[in-house]
Write a protein that holds these residues in place. Structure first.
Motif, PDB file in Angstrom:
ATOM      1  N   GLN A   7      11.733   4.214  19.431  1.00 42.70           N
ATOM      2  CA  GLN A   7      11.131   3.438  18.351  1.00 42.70           C
ATOM      3  C   GLN A   7      11.585   4.056  17.037  1.00 42.70           C
ATOM      4  OE1 GLN A   7       8.742   0.548  18.249  1.00 42.70           O
ATOM      5  NE2 GLN A   7       9.767   0.735  16.269  1.00 42.70           N
ATOM      6  N   ASP A   8      12.324   3.275  16.240  1.00 40.45           N
ATOM      7  CA  ASP A   8      12.828   3.757  14.966  1.00 40.45           C
ATOM      8  C   ASP A   8      12.017   3.167  13.813  1.00 40.45           C
ATOM      9  OD1 ASP A   8      14.786   4.874  16.534  1.00 40.45           O
ATOM     10  OD2 ASP A   8      16.378   3.489  15.900  1.00 40.45           O
ATOM     11  N   MET A   9      11.973   3.915  12.726  1.00 42.11           N
ATOM     12  CA  MET A   9      11.398   3.422  11.477  1.00 42.11           C
ATOM     13  C   MET A   9      12.281   3.924  10.340  1.00 42.11           C
ATOM     14  SD  MET A   9       7.495   3.662  10.024  1.00 42.11           S
ATOM     15  CE  MET A   9       7.438   5.456   9.812  1.00 42.11           C
ATOM     16  N   ARG A  10      12.649   3.007   9.433  1.00 48.48           N
ATOM     17  CA  ARG A  10      13.576   3.344   8.355  1.00 48.48           C
ATOM     18  C   ARG A  10      12.982   2.958   7.006  1.00 48.48           C
ATOM     19  NH1 ARG A  10      15.981   0.667  12.335  1.00 48.48           N
ATOM     20  NH2 ARG A  10      15.868  -1.321  11.218  1.00 48.48           N
ATOM     21  N   ALA A  11      13.478   3.625   5.960  1.00 45.84           N
ATOM     22  CA  ALA A  11      13.049   3.273   4.609  1.00 45.84           C
ATOM     23  C   ALA A  11      14.115   3.672   3.607  1.00 45.84           C
ATOM     24  CB  ALA A  11      11.724   3.954   4.249  1.00 45.84           C
ATOM     25  N   GLU A  60      13.107  -7.770  12.086  1.00 44.74           N
ATOM     26  CA  GLU A  60      13.968  -8.943  12.243  1.00 44.74           C
ATOM     27  C   GLU A  60      14.537  -8.933  13.655  1.00 44.74           C
ATOM     28  OE1 GLU A  60      17.690 -10.853   9.640  1.00 44.74           O
ATOM     29  OE2 GLU A  60      17.126  -8.749   9.401  1.00 44.74           O
ATOM     30  N   ALA A  61      14.652 -10.092  14.276  1.00 51.87           N
ATOM     31  CA  ALA A  61      15.224 -10.185  15.616  1.00 51.87           C
ATOM     32  C   ALA A  61      15.915 -11.525  15.778  1.00 51.87           C
ATOM     33  CB  ALA A  61      14.142 -10.030  16.686  1.00 51.87           C
ATOM     34  N   PHE A  62      16.917 -11.556  16.651  1.00 52.45           N
ATOM     35  CA  PHE A  62      17.623 -12.809  16.911  1.00 52.45           C
ATOM     36  C   PHE A  62      16.667 -13.856  17.485  1.00 52.45           C
ATOM     37  CE2 PHE A  62      21.305  -9.820  17.270  1.00 52.45           C
ATOM     38  CZ  PHE A  62      22.041 -10.344  16.203  1.00 52.45           C
ATOM     39  N   LEU A  63      16.942 -15.105  17.176  1.00 50.18           N
ATOM     40  CA  LEU A  63      16.082 -16.186  17.662  1.00 50.18           C
ATOM     41  C   LEU A  63      16.045 -16.231  19.184  1.00 50.18           C
ATOM     42  CD1 LEU A  63      17.011 -19.100  15.220  1.00 50.18           C
ATOM     43  CD2 LEU A  63      15.037 -17.564  15.110  1.00 50.18           C
ATOM     44  N   ASP A  64      17.137 -15.799  19.835  1.00 52.76           N
ATOM     45  CA  ASP A  64      17.168 -15.827  21.298  1.00 52.76           C
ATOM     46  C   ASP A  64      16.684 -14.502  21.907  1.00 52.76           C
ATOM     47  OD1 ASP A  64      19.291 -14.196  20.681  1.00 52.76           O
ATOM     48  OD2 ASP A  64      20.813 -15.365  21.737  1.00 52.76           O
ATOM     49  N   ASN A  65      15.876 -13.767  21.144  1.00 47.63           N
ATOM     50  CA  ASN A  65      15.238 -12.548  21.645  1.00 47.63           C
ATOM     51  C   ASN A  65      13.722 -12.755  21.606  1.00 47.63           C
ATOM     52  OD1 ASN A  65      14.458  -9.988  22.387  1.00 47.63           O
ATOM     53  ND2 ASN A  65      15.456  -8.941  20.681  1.00 47.63           N
ATOM     54  N   PRO A  66      13.203 -13.639  22.452  1.00 44.70           N
ATOM     55  CA  PRO A  66      11.779 -13.991  22.363  1.00 44.70           C
ATOM     56  C   PRO A  66      10.844 -12.823  22.621  1.00 44.70           C
ATOM     57  CG  PRO A  66      12.736 -14.850  24.393  1.00 44.70           C
ATOM     58  CD  PRO A  66      13.876 -14.344  23.563  1.00 44.70           C
ATOM     59  N   ALA A  67      11.254 -11.858  23.426  1.00 43.58           N
ATOM     60  CA  ALA A  67      10.359 -10.733  23.719  1.00 43.58           C
ATOM     61  C   ALA A  67      10.038  -9.954  22.447  1.00 43.58           C
ATOM     62  CB  ALA A  67      11.002  -9.817  24.760  1.00 43.58           C
ATOM     63  N   SER A  68      11.067  -9.651  21.653  1.00 48.08           N
ATOM     64  CA  SER A  68      10.843  -8.921  20.409  1.00 48.08           C
ATOM     65  C   SER A  68      10.024  -9.746  19.433  1.00 48.08           C
ATOM     66  CB  SER A  68      12.177  -8.535  19.771  1.00 48.08           C
ATOM     67  OG  SER A  68      11.980  -7.875  18.544  1.00 48.08           O
ATOM     68  N   ASN A  69      10.322 -11.028  19.338  1.00 42.05           N
ATOM     69  CA  ASN A  69       9.592 -11.885  18.411  1.00 42.05           C
ATOM     70  C   ASN A  69       8.123 -12.030  18.815  1.00 42.05           C
ATOM     71  OD1 ASN A  69      11.854 -12.359  16.774  1.00 42.05           O
ATOM     72  ND2 ASN A  69      12.564 -14.012  18.089  1.00 42.05           N
ATOM     73  N   ARG A  70       7.859 -12.070  20.114  1.00 38.84           N
ATOM     74  CA  ARG A  70       6.465 -12.137  20.573  1.00 38.84           C
ATOM     75  C   ARG A  70       5.703 -10.873  20.206  1.00 38.84           C
ATOM     76  NH1 ARG A  70       8.601 -14.709  25.312  1.00 38.84           N
ATOM     77  NH2 ARG A  70       8.639 -12.684  26.372  1.00 38.84           N
ATOM     78  N   ALA A 126      19.157   4.307  29.260  1.00 37.72           N
ATOM     79  CA  ALA A 126      19.852   3.171  28.658  1.00 37.72           C
ATOM     80  C   ALA A 126      21.007   2.702  29.546  1.00 37.72           C
ATOM     81  CB  ALA A 126      20.369   3.546  27.276  1.00 37.72           C
ATOM     82  N   SER A 127      21.649   3.624  30.233  1.00 35.90           N
ATOM     83  CA  SER A 127      22.771   3.270  31.102  1.00 35.90           C
ATOM     84  C   SER A 127      22.336   2.430  32.291  1.00 35.90           C
ATOM     85  CB  SER A 127      23.469   4.541  31.596  1.00 35.90           C
ATOM     86  OG  SER A 127      24.010   5.272  30.522  1.00 35.90           O
ATOM     87  N   SER A 184      13.852  -0.994  17.811  1.00 36.26           N
ATOM     88  CA  SER A 184      13.521  -0.262  19.030  1.00 36.26           C
ATOM     89  C   SER A 184      14.389  -0.725  20.188  1.00 36.26           C
ATOM     90  CB  SER A 184      12.040  -0.461  19.402  1.00 36.26           C
ATOM     91  OG  SER A 184      11.781  -1.818  19.719  1.00 36.26           O
ATOM     92  N   TRP A 185      14.375   0.068  21.245  1.00 43.78           N
ATOM     93  CA  TRP A 185      14.870  -0.378  22.545  1.00 43.78           C
ATOM     94  C   TRP A 185      13.979   0.220  23.626  1.00 43.78           C
ATOM     95  CZ3 TRP A 185      16.345   3.075  26.294  1.00 43.78           C
ATOM     96  CH2 TRP A 185      16.799   4.338  25.889  1.00 43.78           C
ATOM     97  N   LEU A 186      13.942  -0.476  24.752  1.00 47.95           N
ATOM     98  CA  LEU A 186      13.050  -0.096  25.845  1.00 47.95           C
ATOM     99  C   LEU A 186      13.780  -0.292  27.163  1.00 47.95           C
ATOM    100  CD1 LEU A 186      10.077   0.809  26.290  1.00 47.95           C
ATOM    101  CD2 LEU A 186       9.485  -1.615  26.502  1.00 47.95           C
ATOM    102  N   GLY A 187      13.765   0.733  28.008  1.00 48.05           N
ATOM    103  CA  GLY A 187      14.393   0.624  29.320  1.00 48.05           C
ATOM    104  C   GLY A 187      13.755  -0.475  30.156  1.00 48.05           C
TER     105      GLY A 187
END
Length: 213
Positions: free
Chosen positions: A96-100, A148-158, A36-37, A113-116
């Motif tokens: 990759q997280d999953m919550r409930a 849910e993802a920010f509108l300016d995060n097209p990679a996640s939305n795709r 991540a760094s 999630s996050w990805l290097g």
């Protein structure tokens, strides 16, 4: 003492390689923090509602450690966060997280999630999301998945659209010093079953199944 360490999801794609998702042991966390760094997104961007990538070192590393350990300490059948490390062909790639909340009642999960950066643009994000959704829908009895993802995060939305989520309105979340508009997505069990998806092998679930409620 903690049977979630036995849980292991495995899937693969000819272009992406073999993906393994599992709860990292404490000694494995530094490799993910180091990844991540190196960078997850461009400095001028912020894809997270909690801007943890802005936190300077070593505070960022300490808070990351506290977060990962807190998800285990605070786990209950009514409120849980499964934090799965993702390895691509043996290399740490992201989380990759999953919550409930009250899963037994609502049968609904949310993902994040996050990805290097070295692993972005290779289909890894799609495959790791499909792996955790296979756990939710095919093995835990989930009926709905939301994200849910920010509108300016097209990679996640795709990725959400490619996996089979349906747009589900708009929202607003904190974003650095202000707020940001988000796109919400929803997937039902019928949506999941109606699409082609990769084979996902789930191992070591039985001992921890009761933890999910």
């Amino acid at each position: 003492m903690w049977p979630l360490y036995d849980l292991r999801l495995t899937t693969h794609d000819p272009k992406t390689g073999v993906l393994v998702l599992r709860v990292p042991e404490e000694a494995e966390l530094p490799a993910f923090v180091a990844l991540a760094s190196l960078g997850i997104h461009a400095p001028e961007e912020m894809p997270f509602s909690i801007p943890w990538t802005d936190v300077p070192s070593p505070q960022r590393e300490r808070e990351s450690y506290q977060f990962y350990m807190s998800t285990r300490a605070s786990w209950s059948t009514d409120s849980w966060t499964l934090t799965l490390g993702v390895w691509v062909s043996g290399e740490p790639a992201g989380f990759q997280d999953m919550r409930a909340q009250e899963f037994a009642k609502f049968r609904t999960v949310t993902t994040g999630s996050w990805l290097g950066q070295p692993f972005q643009g290779r289909g890894v994000g799609r495959l790791m999301r499909q792996a955790v959704l296979a756990l939710a829908f095919d093995h835990l009895g989930a009926e709905v998945a939301e994200t849910e993802a920010f509108l300016d995060n097209p990679a996640s939305n795709r990725v959400s659209l490619a996996v089979g989520y349906q747009p589900n309105g708009f929202g607003r979340l904190p974003k650095r010093d202000g707020t940001g508009e988000t796109q919400r997505f929803r997937m039902t069990l019928e949506d999941w079953c109606g699409r082609a998806r990769p084979e996902v092998t789930v191992e070591g679930l039985e001992r921890s199944r009761a933890l999910f409620g």
